[in-house]
Design a protein around this motif. Structure first.
Motif, short mmCIF file in Angstrom:
data_model
loop_
_atom_site.label_atom_id
_atom_site.label_comp_id
_atom_site.label_asym_id
_atom_site.label_seq_id
_atom_site.Cartn_x
_atom_site.Cartn_y
_atom_site.Cartn_z
N GLN A 147 -29.86 -11.53 -3.11
CA GLN A 147 -29.69 -12.73 -2.29
C GLN A 147 -31.01 -13.45 -2.08
O GLN A 147 -31.07 -14.67 -2.03
N LYS A 148 -32.07 -12.64 -1.91
CA LYS A 148 -33.38 -13.24 -1.67
C LYS A 148 -34.00 -13.72 -2.97
O LYS A 148 -34.76 -14.68 -2.99
N LEU A 149 -33.69 -13.00 -4.06
CA LEU A 149 -34.38 -13.29 -5.32
C LEU A 149 -33.79 -14.48 -6.07
O LEU A 149 -34.50 -15.21 -6.72
N GLY A 185 -27.40 -16.75 -0.47
CA GLY A 185 -28.80 -17.07 -0.17
C GLY A 185 -29.20 -18.43 -0.73
O GLY A 185 -29.94 -19.19 -0.11
N GLU A 193 -38.75 -3.92 -0.55
CA GLU A 193 -37.91 -4.73 -1.42
C GLU A 193 -38.40 -4.60 -2.84
O GLU A 193 -39.61 -4.54 -3.08
N ARG A 195 -30.61 -21.65 1.38
CA ARG A 195 -31.90 -22.28 1.10
C ARG A 195 -31.75 -23.72 0.64
O ARG A 195 -32.71 -24.35 0.26
N THR A 242 -39.59 -6.31 4.74
CA THR A 242 -39.68 -6.50 3.29
C THR A 242 -40.56 -5.47 2.58
O THR A 242 -40.87 -5.62 1.40
N ASP A 251 -31.49 -6.69 -3.33
CA ASP A 251 -32.03 -7.86 -2.64
C ASP A 251 -31.86 -9.14 -3.47
O ASP A 251 -32.66 -10.05 -3.38
N ASP A 278 -30.96 -17.87 -6.54
CA ASP A 278 -30.08 -18.90 -5.98
C ASP A 278 -28.76 -18.96 -6.74
O ASP A 278 -27.73 -19.31 -6.19
N ASN A 324 -34.65 -2.54 6.87
CA ASN A 324 -33.82 -3.62 7.37
C ASN A 324 -33.16 -3.23 8.69
O ASN A 324 -33.05 -4.02 9.60
#
Lengths: 296, 390, 299
Positions: free
Chosen positions: B86-88, B293, A148, B297, A145, B84, B90, A132
């Motif tokens: 935030q990406k995974l 996140g 990740e 989205r 990524t 991670d 909601d 990152n």
């Protein structure tokens, strides 16, 4: 090849002991299967037969989804760990640094799951932060990524867990193979690949097939490393453990535990029966060809 | 020995294998229907109506992609703040009090607009501004979380074996039940409940049972170590199924545990009941939160729909009748009586009993709200390890 | 001898030839193990001296995590777990090794491997399931107690076999015993069958044969199996958690607890201690028995 047993009772006794021990080790597994058909589940005082937990399990989209991830992860693990074990075993035969290679290939067996999983988790988290940082400062968006948590990191955990078994199983089968056969093939004009594929591989095929089955089952049953490294998806066993340890225990976990046990036993049992049948067939053929059987 | 051809084939084969595996592994992730689903990280207790989240999704008129979450307090923080998450995800649930503060402080979750949740009007009084549980949803005075279940944890007992209805935690330390007592294998609830007992019975002076000083932690743990050495405790249970097993198999007759454990153990044919302790209980709630996140989205609309379901009597009636957790909204009794087809008379009566017992427990003065991040966390951890070693 | 004409494709030779790039394929497994195993495992030593921050850690040089480990009761817990794991090793050896000897010595060669493979069945099924299902087997009203009560062997259920250190040892043995059978059998492959015949011919007693012939030859395999059981007994946190007494732990569960408390340096310090213990054990074992001998029969 019959022995002159000095004490036939001791011989029979040892067989009984051996089978009892296998039975004792399997007792909890059979008990789990038995319980998975109990309407009242684990620890109940009553037993009423039911198929319901299996029906419930098959109707649960989350479990079915996790089963697809499990199969995907298992297939990927087999596709990487088995060729890796095979290449490493071939390498082992040629290299001078046998001790280093063997230590590397077998060491993951000796590091408990919680410890290796935690170390990998911290490792990937650090790599992820580094990526990152690189993406932010140098604009290398494409590496952001890489580390990740997700399918890839879980796969690494699973390959590390299974590759020692693949390596050792293939190595054991290879030891029954005589290198002179390859040399003979090469002298007759075969290329290296042809010698491997036509002569050596058919003889170690059993090893490769058993290694694949074992790797798949090990992957199917794995949960500690996968749970730590998986990111945003679930496998069959991570759903199972979350059901067993959470407030959200649902009765379909009995069926899930039963399913894991039955599938594992079928695959491993299948390999056993298949290889047994194969040996018998080879022996029959050998007898037909009237070649005396040497001791393996 | 010439290996060239062999090596080339082997190389190509393994590449092919990896590519095939990668393609196969991706299959579950890309099914088209999941495109706009709310990616929701929550344990099984956050759902009612079906074995998966389908009934919840239908009720909220959204799609839900659930990932199973464990009951570990650290996981959410770890994944959302340094991982991670935030990406995974909601939206996510917590695992007890104090987590929304840590997550909000680290900007992992976002402030909520309660006007977008129609049922917010209906929330029980304890969550109103200035009420006892107001802070469990707020950070810096702003709402960051919506509660979906709560409870006051107590003690389950085997009435058949005891022959009486205990009303004090003291019974767990009674010599006649030596070796037949279980505690939860988690320093948070266990130390808090024992602290409440010692505080209210005047045995040890403790200022705040939910946030003790190192000296107070030491006193509580030394008390427990004394009893552990005498063999008072059979084991410390971990996880729902273990908790149920211990009571249902009559391995123990007393256990400090979650209410659903008692309900399920009872269903297995053992007369296990859930008491009210005069000293007090650890009270707690679980909440749902919208991740940063998730809002980026554009999943906030779906989140608010789900939050609205959690505050509807439809959810409350089902969670209390199925799992025994307290509903977070008013009007559950009216809803139950209006839906006799879904809830038979026995169930309705049972829910009324559960609610009455809950009201009793909530009314005890010594109760303390759960705090998963006490100030002296290190003292809790270190003294817990001494208890384990004793 | 190569099949590729030099003139036709020297690039192909460079890639696929004897000295070509393709030979590096053989280094892939080792490279993978270094990058994904040796490096992270080695780095635990580095991370263990990092400074703990609220939710993570930052580079630093502090022995605080080690101090915490040794001044709290965690070191004590670690030591208890080592004792239990060591007992599990001894029990597994006593139960499992005779099987390895028996199969190698008395069972017809053609089915030896398949008999050993019987032990694969339980070994392959997740210990999660096997350990979990042990509780209803060992409990106060469990299978074992009910069976013994029926037989009239006991009047009161035995409560010492579950939620006690003994329960943990039973769990370890049930989980890892097959590995002693495997490595023991592998080790016995180093002992040629005629050795037994010679011993028999010379009229050597069973104990004598075992002590002076089998043990020295099979020592590396026994050691490998023992180390496996020892580190897993020490490190698989699930077993004390499910079968142990109040608050029973081992190294694995202490690490897990530290991760739960977001104390990463402490988790890494305990992992590092565990790994140093393991390396020391393997090194001593190699020095004493030459562990490469385990793989001799298959080299």
């Amino acid at each position: 090849m019959l022995q002159d047993y000095r004490n036939p009772w001791l011989y029979r006794g040892m067989w009984v002991y051996l089978l009892l021990l296998v039975g004792a080790l399997l007792l909890p597994v059979f008990y789990t299967i038995y319980i998975s058909f109990n309407e009242h589940g684990f620890g109940a005082q009553i037993y009423d037969f039911t198929w319901d937990w299996y029906r419930v399990m098959l109707g649960n989209t989350q479990i079915i989804d996790s089963l697809r991830w499990t199969l995907g992860l298992g297939a990927a693990t087999v596709a990487i760990a088995v060729p890796m074990g095979l290449i490493a075993a071939k390498h082992y035969k040629r290299t001078r640094h046998k001790l280093v290679l063997v230590t590397l290939m077998l060491a993951p067996l000796f590091v408990p799951a919680d410890i290796l999983g935690s170390a990998l988790l911290v490792y990937f988290k650090n790599l992820n932060r580094a990526c990152n940082w690189l993406a932010d400062t140098l604009g290398l968006e494409w590496i952001r990524t890489w580390f990740e948590l997700g399918f890839g990191t879980a796969l690494v955990g699973q390959v590390l867990w299974t590759v020692p078994y693949a390596f050792i199983v293939i190595l054991i089968t290879m030891s029954r193979y005589h290198a002179q056969q390859t040399e003979a093939a090469r002298s007759c004009g075969a290329t290296g690949w042809q010698a491997f594929w036509r002569v050596e591989f058919p003889q170690i095929r059993v090893g490769v097939a058993s290694a694949s089955a074992f790797v798949f089952i090990l992957s199917f049953n794995e949960y500690t490393r996968t749970n730590l490294l998986k990111g945003g998806f679930d496998t069959f066993t991570t759903v199972l453990i979350s059901h067993m340890f959470n407030t959200g225990m649902s009765e379909d976990s009995y069926a899930m535990a039963g399913t894991v046990s039955v599938i594992s036993m079928l695959v491993v049992g299948g390999v056993l029966v298949w290889s047994l049948a194969r040996v018998e067939r080879l022996e029959r053929e050998a007898r037909a060809a009237a070649t005396p059987l040497g001791s393996a | 020995m010439n290996q060239q051809e062999f090596s080339r084939r082997m190389f190509i084969n393994s590449l092919g294998g990896i590519a095939a595996a990668a393609a196969l592994g991706r299959i579950p992730g890309v099914s088209a229907a999941e495109g706009d689903a709310l990616r929701y990280w929550a344990p099984g207790i956050a759902k009612v109506g079906a074995k998966d989240f389908s009934a919840m999704a239908a009720q909220a008129k959204i799609q839900i992609k659930n990932t199973a979450k464990s009951a570990r307090a650290d996981e959410a923080i770890q994944k959302m703040v340094v991982g991670d998450g935030q990406k995974l995800f909601d939206a996510l649930t917590d695992n007890g009090g104090g987590m929304e503060d840590a997550l909000a402080e680290n900007k992992a979750i976002v402030e909520l607009d309660t006007s977008r949740i129609p049922n917010w009007q209906n929330i029980i009084d304890v969550y109103h501004e200035g009420a006892p549980a107001a802070d469990t949803l707020r950070y810096g005075g702003k709402v960051y979380a919506v509660p979906y279940i709560s409870n006051a944890d107590s003690m389950a007992y085997n009435y058949e074996a005891l022959g009486f209805h205990p009303d004090s935690w003291g019974v767990m330390f009674d010599a006649q039940f030596k070796g037949r007592v279980a505690l939860q294998n988690d320093f948070g609830p266990t130390l808090t409940n024992v602290a409440i007992y010692l505080q209210q019975s005047g045995k040890v002076e403790i200022k705040d049972a939910a946030d003790m000083s190192p000296g107070e932690v030491k006193a509580v743990c030394e008390f427990l170590i004394g009893y552990k050495k005498k063999g008072q405790f059979r084991t410390f249970w971990d996880g729902f199924q273990n908790g149920v097993d211990l009571l249902a198999s009559k391995e123990v007759v007393l256990s400090s545990c979650w209410e659903p454990i008692q309900l399920v153990a009872r269903k297995k044919g053992v007369d296990v009941r859930y008491g009210t302790m005069k000293e007090g209980h650890q009270t707690w709630n679980n909440v749902v939160m919208l991740t940063k996140g998730g809002r980026q989205r554009g999943m906030d609309a779906a989140f608010y729909s789900l939050a609205n379901v959690y505050l509807s009597p439809w959810f409350g009636a089902r969670t209390v009748s199925g799992l025994g957790f307290a509903p977070q909204m008013k009007g559950v009794d009216v809803y139950l009586d209006a839906h006799p087809a879904d809830f038979d008379a026995a169930t309705r009566q049972n829910v009324k009993d559960i609610m009455a017992r809950k009201a009793q427990r909530y009314a005890v003065a010594g109760n303390a709200w759960q705090n998963v991040f006490p100030k002296n966390m290190r003292a809790y951890q270190d003294w817990w390890s001494r208890l384990q070693a004793a | 001898m190569g099949g590729v004409p030099v003139a036709a494709g020297s690039w192909r030779r460079r890639v696929f030839g004897e000295e070509g790039l393709v030979r590096y394929v053989f280094l892939l497994p080792a490279a993978f193990m270094v990058l994904c195993f040796a490096v992270p495992v080695g780095l635990t030593l580095v991370w263990s001296v990092f400074k703990r921050t609220q939710f993570w850690m930052e580079p630093g040089l502090t022995l605080f995590a080690y101090e915490t480990f040794f001044t709290s009761a965690r070191a004590e817990n670690f030591a208890y777990a080592m004792v239990h794991a060591a007992i599990a090793v001894v029990v597994s050896f006593l139960l499992g090794f005779p099987i390895a000897v028996f199969v190698r010595r008395r069972v017809p060669v053609s089915i030896q491997h398949r008999v050993i493979l019987l032990f694969i069945l339980p070994f392959m099924i997740s210990e999660l399931i096997r350990v979990f299902a042990l509780r209803p087997v060992l409990a106060r009203h469990g299978l074992v107690n009910e069976f013994l009560l029926q037989l009239g062997v006991i009047d009161e259920p035995i409560s010492a076999i579950l939620f006690t250190p003994l329960g943990v040892i039973i769990g370890d043995v049930m989980s890892f015993l097959p590995f002693m059978v495997f490595s023991g059998f592998l080790a016995m492959e180093a002992v040629q069958r005629y050795v037994f015949e010679v011993c028999d011919d010379l009229g050597a007693g069973a104990l004598h044969t075992f002590k002076d012939v089998i043990l020295p030859l099979a020592a590396p395999g026994i050691f490998a199996g023992s180390v496996f059981i020892f580190v897993n007994g020490l490190g698989v946190g699930l077993i004390p958690n499910i079968l142990g007494g109040p608050g029973a732990v081992n190294a694995g569960s202490i690490v897990f607890e530290s991760i739960v408390a977001l104390d990463f340096p402490l988790a890494m310090a305990i992992s590092a201690i565990m790994i140093v213990t393991l390396v020391a054990l393997l090194w001593i074992g190699h020095w004493l028995f030459d562990l490469t001998r385990v793989l001799e029969p298959i080299s």
